[in-house]
Design an enzyme around this catalytic site. Structure first.
Site, mmCIF file in Angstrom:
data_model
loop_
_atom_site.group_PDB
_atom_site.id
_atom_site.type_symbol
_atom_site.label_atom_id
_atom_site.label_comp_id
_atom_site.label_asym_id
_atom_site.label_seq_id
_atom_site.Cartn_x
_atom_site.Cartn_y
_atom_site.Cartn_z
ATOM 1 N N ASN A 1 3.595 -22.472 30.660
ATOM 2 C CA ASN A 1 4.904 -23.612 30.267
ATOM 3 C C ASN A 1 6.161 -22.853 30.056
ATOM 4 O O ASN A 1 6.445 -21.566 30.059
ATOM 5 C CB ASN A 1 4.204 -23.690 28.966
ATOM 6 N N LYS B 1 -3.983 -11.955 13.353
ATOM 7 C CA LYS B 1 -5.420 -11.574 12.647
ATOM 8 C C LYS B 1 -6.269 -12.422 13.241
ATOM 9 O O LYS B 1 -6.376 -13.718 12.704
ATOM 10 C CB LYS B 1 -5.139 -11.477 11.581
ATOM 11 N N HIS C 1 11.463 1.013 21.281
ATOM 12 C CA HIS C 1 13.304 1.168 21.407
ATOM 13 C C HIS C 1 12.520 3.077 20.252
ATOM 14 O O HIS C 1 12.081 2.041 19.526
ATOM 15 C CB HIS C 1 14.995 1.377 20.776
#
Length: 199
Positions: A90, A185, A120
């Site tokens: 979407n 989770k 990074h």
């Protein structure tokens, strides 16, 4: 004995090594080319599905049958993205594909989702120098990614999963589960008929 060739920044990127993303001319040119295609895609009329498909064929590394990506869509390179059959994404999907991003069949992605292979270094010296890394993301078959989900580098989401809206996925999610939260989770298992298995 042959002398080892020095790796290019692209080869380092695709190998999961630290690489210079911001100062390498060839990678900069590849990102510009991909973003030009994304721009062209995003300017098309929503009804012009033929032109949309043509741009996706040029942009993506692999594309299954019956894809649908709703503009706007943005990616870094395109060639590292593989989508299976019946893929749907979407509005406002972003894929930072320094490494492979693979979606299985029948994957639904809700609005405002991101899949980020880029990371990074923690130390600011290398980060400020433009050094980064890329870790692949894999999404299995029959997965629904809820609105506003962000998937981080190196994550694997198993088949038949539902990721609840607003989740930040930083670790692998096993097959046949409903997972939600920040960090995301598992909260329930899902059976073959798509029903919750209560603990």
């Amino acid at each position: 004995m042959p002398i080892p060739q020095k790796m290019t920044e692209k080869e380092k990127m695709l190998s999961g090594l630290l690489y210079d993303a911001n100062n390498d001319p060839s990678l900069i040119d590849e990102r510009k080319a991909a973003k030009d295609l994304c721009f062209d895609f995003n300017q098309l009329r929503p009804s012009d599905t033929a032109a949309q498909l043509e741009i996706l064929r040029r942009l993506l590394g692999k594309m299954g049958n019956n894809p649908c990506i709703i503009a706007p869509f943005w990616c870094d390179y395109g060639y590292n993205i593989e989508i299976g059959d019946n893929f749907f994404a979407n509005h406002n999907t972003v894929i930072l594909d320094g490494a492979k991003v693979k979606f299985g069949n029948n994957v639904f992605v809700a609005p405002n989702c991101g899949f980020y292979t880029a990371g990074h270094p923690i130390d600011y010296q290398r980060r400020n120098a433009g050094i980064e890394y890329a870790r692949p993301i894999t999404v299995g078959d029959n997965v629904w990614i809820g609105a506003g989900v962000h998937v981080m580098p190196g994550v694997k989401i198993g088949g038949n999963c539902v990721i609840g809206g607003g989740s930040i996925v930083v670790k692998d999610i096993p097959d046949n589960t409903l997972a939600v939260g920040n960090p995301c989770k598992v909260i329930k298992k899902i059976d073959e008929e798509g029903r919750y298995i209560h603990k």
